[in-house]
Design an enzyme around this catalytic site. Sequence first.
Site, PDB file in Angstrom:
ATOM      1  N   ARG A 206      15.644  -5.442  -4.971  1.00 30.91           N
ATOM      2  CA  ARG A 206      14.537  -6.212  -4.369  1.00 30.91           C
ATOM      3  C   ARG A 206      14.126  -7.485  -5.518  1.00 30.91           C
ATOM      4  O   ARG A 206      14.305  -7.175  -6.692  1.00 30.91           O
ATOM      5  CB  ARG A 206      13.447  -5.384  -3.966  1.00 30.91           C
TER       6      ARG A 206
ATOM      7  N   TYR B  19       1.820  -5.523   9.838  1.00 25.05           N
ATOM      8  CA  TYR B  19       1.311  -6.436   8.925  1.00 25.05           C
ATOM      9  C   TYR B  19       2.011  -7.726   8.881  1.00 25.05           C
ATOM     10  O   TYR B  19       1.422  -8.806   8.911  1.00 25.05           O
ATOM     11  CB  TYR B  19       1.616  -5.683   7.590  1.00 25.05           C
TER      12      TYR B  19
ATOM     13  N   ALA C 261      -6.925  -9.926   2.821  1.00 25.04           N
ATOM     14  CA  ALA C 261      -6.341  -9.397   3.897  1.00 25.04           C
ATOM     15  C   ALA C 261      -5.988  -7.933   3.838  1.00 25.04           C
ATOM     16  O   ALA C 261      -6.279  -7.512   2.600  1.00 25.04           O
ATOM     17  CB  ALA C 261      -4.626  -9.987   3.825  1.00 25.04           C
TER      18      ALA C 261
ATOM     19  N   ASP D  76     -18.562 -11.548   6.062  1.00 30.34           N
ATOM     20  CA  ASP D  76     -17.176 -10.637   6.777  1.00 30.34           C
ATOM     21  C   ASP D  76     -16.619 -11.999   7.578  1.00 30.34           C
ATOM     22  O   ASP D  76     -17.121 -12.811   8.264  1.00 30.34           O
ATOM     23  CB  ASP D  76     -17.792  -9.939   7.693  1.00 30.34           C
ATOM     24  N   LEU D  77     -15.185 -12.333   7.183  1.00 31.19           N
ATOM     25  CA  LEU D  77     -14.664 -13.360   7.562  1.00 31.19           C
ATOM     26  C   LEU D  77     -14.362 -13.717   9.193  1.00 31.19           C
ATOM     27  O   LEU D  77     -14.066 -14.506   9.706  1.00 31.19           O
ATOM     28  CB  LEU D  77     -13.438 -13.852   7.122  1.00 31.19           C
TER      29      LEU D  77
ATOM     30  N   LYS E  89       0.699 -11.697   9.858  1.00 36.00           N
ATOM     31  CA  LYS E  89       0.771 -12.742   8.971  1.00 36.00           C
ATOM     32  C   LYS E  89       1.537 -13.874   9.566  1.00 36.00           C
ATOM     33  O   LYS E  89       1.280 -14.837   9.242  1.00 36.00           O
ATOM     34  CB  LYS E  89       1.520 -12.209   7.822  1.00 36.00           C
TER      35      LYS E  89
ATOM     36  N   LEU F 157      -6.793 -15.298  -0.120  1.00 33.21           N
ATOM     37  CA  LEU F 157      -6.134 -14.283  -0.325  1.00 33.21           C
ATOM     38  C   LEU F 157      -6.620 -13.289   0.220  1.00 33.21           C
ATOM     39  O   LEU F 157      -5.441 -11.733   0.508  1.00 33.21           O
ATOM     40  CB  LEU F 157      -6.141 -13.746  -1.886  1.00 33.21           C
TER      41      LEU F 157
ATOM     42  N   PHE G  87       6.992 -12.788  -2.417  1.00 28.73           N
ATOM     43  CA  PHE G  87       7.742 -11.694  -2.096  1.00 28.73           C
ATOM     44  C   PHE G  87       7.284 -10.509  -3.101  1.00 28.73           C
ATOM     45  O   PHE G  87       5.896 -10.749  -3.449  1.00 28.73           O
ATOM     46  CB  PHE G  87       9.207 -11.885  -2.817  1.00 28.73           C
ATOM     47  N   ASN G  88       7.851  -9.436  -3.562  1.00 19.49           N
ATOM     48  CA  ASN G  88       7.259  -8.355  -4.091  1.00 19.49           C
ATOM     49  C   ASN G  88       6.777  -9.037  -5.739  1.00 19.49           C
ATOM     50  O   ASN G  88       7.687  -9.804  -6.248  1.00 19.49           O
ATOM     51  CB  ASN G  88       7.997  -7.362  -4.441  1.00 19.49           C
TER      52      ASN G  88
END
Length: 292
Positions: free
Chosen positions: A194, A132, A66, A42-43, A136, A64, A158-159
């Site tokens: 997008r 969120y 999150a 568990d970070l 970040k 990565l 991005f997406n």
Amino acid sequence: MTGRFGFTGHYAARELTNAGWDVWSTGLAGAVDGDAKYVPADLTQSDQVAHLLEKATPDAMLHLAAISFVKHGQAEDFYRVNLMGTRCLLEGLSERGLGQKGVVLASTANIYGHTTESPISESVLPMPVNDYSVSKLAMEYAARLFMDNLPIMLIRPFNYTGRGQDPKFLIPKIVQHFRDRAARMELGNLDVARDFSDVRDVARAYKAFFDQIDPGTVTNICSGQATRLQDIVTMCREITGHDLSIEVNPAFVRAQEIKELSGDSTRLERFLPSQARIPLRETLTWMLDRAA
């Protein structure tokens, strides 16, 4: 690396392994059968991070892990995991002199918020609009506390999409409806455009960052092009030969939604040239393959 068993991590781990990296991973789950290079942790707990780092002794770190779904119900989780988990990891690396070949942290283009500037370069003023993206951005600032000791790169994807992405995200939802030959689908505003990338390109970019680490910098991962959602639906129709009715659900339409947003991929060119990236239509074809 953290987040190996998430959507992006699966592809990034394969890319790094194929490039000759000895990839260790961590997560909240217990031991993974047959994987001696997996260390549960568990970070957010410094003692567990210490055990992880002492076991793996990483020369480099791809972070990565999150909570990335914007509509996740518990606001405090974003800050506990995305901010404090990252800080705990960086503190552990810094104290032990580990990660000296590069620490690549996945942030998000969500931090740019509702900016009207497009394409969006890394110099655009962040304007986060949800927990969120705030978490970040806070993570990025916390990371700067360790940049004197660690060669950290901050990455703002991005997406992006691909096989294995949860259908609660937009493109997998559209793809699933076409793969299932559904009769109807509810979406929001189809006229917005997008920036979308292929997850395989994202994984290749992460590997390339380690090849030429550039400490203290911020880099977008993006295609540099904006695609209308209506055009994505049209491509899926053409690829599958299937048609369905689309109903606009007002609940999916955001107030004062920006019509077009794309990222500036100029900095990314150094690591992943545009001519080497996968076109969106090819990504959709790959995702729609019924044999997959």
